[in-house]
Every structure is written in structure tokens, then in C-alpha cells.
Enzyme design. Structure first.
Site, PDB file in Angstrom:
ATOM      1  N   VAL A 145      97.048  33.957 100.146  1.00  0.00           N
ATOM      2  CA  VAL A 145      96.760  32.548 100.433  1.00  0.00           C
ATOM      3  C   VAL A 145      96.341  31.995  99.071  1.00  0.00           C
ATOM      4  CG1 VAL A 145      95.327  30.916 101.704  1.00  0.00           C
ATOM      5  CG2 VAL A 145      96.113  33.018 102.825  1.00  0.00           C
ATOM      6  N   PRO A 146      97.248  31.269  98.400  1.00  0.00           N
ATOM      7  CA  PRO A 146      97.181  31.061  96.947  1.00  0.00           C
ATOM      8  C   PRO A 146      96.176  30.009  96.465  1.00  0.00           C
ATOM      9  CG  PRO A 146      99.073  29.933  97.854  1.00  0.00           C
ATOM     10  CD  PRO A 146      98.450  30.692  98.995  1.00  0.00           C
ATOM     11  N   CYS A 147      94.886  30.321  96.584  1.00  0.00           N
ATOM     12  CA  CYS A 147      93.868  29.376  96.121  1.00  0.00           C
ATOM     13  C   CYS A 147      93.935  29.165  94.604  1.00  0.00           C
ATOM     14  CB  CYS A 147      92.479  29.802  96.570  1.00  0.00           C
ATOM     15  SG  CYS A 147      92.033  31.494  96.163  1.00  0.00           S
ATOM     16  N   HIS A 148      94.615  30.055  93.893  1.00  0.00           N
ATOM     17  CA  HIS A 148      94.791  29.856  92.447  1.00  0.00           C
ATOM     18  C   HIS A 148      95.665  28.634  92.155  1.00  0.00           C
ATOM     19  CE1 HIS A 148      98.129  32.497  93.686  1.00  0.00           C
ATOM     20  NE2 HIS A 148      98.830  31.917  92.721  1.00  0.00           N
TER      21      HIS A 148
END
Length: 176
Positions: free
Chosen positions: A139-142
Site C-alpha cells: 500500500v504505497p504510502c511512499h
């Protein structure tokens, strides 16, 4: 007692601790040296009311395969069952929008993500949701950045965020 499976995998950004339940991948933890791993497993055991078991039945085989392909630059989208039990309410809503609405190689601002879930004034709350993300990378919070283009904070550290964005072609690769 319930059980969850765990494993540590080596990556270009350091060791990642992965944990899965029968429902899916439930946790990804950065910098999983033995001390971080042990503390994360203790916390997960409490939060999930479950006993940690080293990768016993292969629940993590597919997440490990996909993450390996991601770090090798061969995978752009994770198609994994996710166990969202460590996230709830607004945070879960924001994380689910992030997982489905911000593709590989793209970024989104905190305020824009807040607007996408119907809370246009909640940019700070989106930041809190990113900090609570139990499934970073997958889950690409970056991919969430400040409106002025600055990277913003990151649970795995700003250097890790920069390296993930470079992997996805958003930022230049480091020269070293």
C-alpha cells in the site's frame, strides 16, 4: 489461539518483516533487524491476538515473490489478498484509495488524497493515516508527497522513501 505467519526478506532498502493471516498480508515492517523484528512480532501478536509462527504453510510465498519482482523492477502492481484488520475508519478508507488509485510511478499530495475520500480539509489526517499504514510498499504510502513537491515524512525514513520513488522512476537514481 489464532496464528499468523511471518518471514524476513532481504531487499535493496534493507530487511522487511512480512506477516500474513489466513485473510492475507497483514503487515510489512521496514528495517527488520532482529531487535525491530522481535518488537514488531510482539506488537503484532497483541494486536492480532495471535501467535507468531515462522512461515509455516507458505502464506508468504506469493507476497515474497511479488516484492522480489517489485524490487527487481519487474512488477508494477501488487495483486495480493490484504488483511485490513490493523487499520480502521478514515485511515483504512485513505489507505484503500491509495492502494487502488495511485499507480506505480505516480505521486499524490496529502490534500488531494484527502479530497479523493471526500474530506478535502483533512490533509494532516491523511499524514496520520500514512504513518499508521501497516502495509507499506504494497500500500504505497511512499507515493504521497507534500503539495510543494517535497517528499514529506515516511515511517521507513525519508531515504527509504526516496529510494522507492527512484525505483519507480519518480526521482533520479542515486549516483553512488
Amino acid at each position: 489461539m489464532n496464528r499468523f505467519e511471518w518471514a524476513v526478506m532481504s531487499t535493496d532498502i534493507g530487511p522487511l518483516l512480512l506477516a500474513a493471516t489466513g485473510r492475507g498480508l497483514v503487515s510489512v515492517v521496514f528495517h527488520a533487524d532482529p531487535a525491530v523484528r522481535d518488537e514488531a512480532l510482539r506488537r503484532l501478536a497483541g494486536r492480532l491476538s495471535a501467535e507468531p509462527v515462522a512461515d509455516a504453510t507458505g502464506l508468504l510465498a506469493e507476497p515474497i515473490r511479488m516484492l522480489t519482482e517489485y524490487f527487481d523492477g519487474e512488477l508494477r502492481e501488487f495483486a495480493l489478498p490484504l488483511d485490513w484488520s490493523l487499520s480502521a475508519g478514515f485511515n483504512r478508507e485513505v489507505l484503500r484509495e491509495l492502494a487502488t488509485g495511485v499507480p506505480y510511478g505516480a505521486v499524490v499530495g496529502y490534500g488531494e488524497l484527502a479530497a479523493r475520500v471526500g474530506q478535502p480539509g483533512a490533509a494532516q489526517a491523511v499524514g496520520v493515516a500514512m504513518g499508521s499504514n501497516p502495509l507499506p510498499v504494497v500500500v504505497p504510502c511512499h507515493r504521497v508527497v507534500e503539495s510543494d513537491g517535497k517528499l514529506g515524512g515516511f515511517g521507513g525514513g525519508v531515504e527509504t522513501k526516496r529510494r522507492l520513488l527512484a525505483l519507480e522512476g519518480v526521482l533520479p537514481q542515486p549516483l553512488f
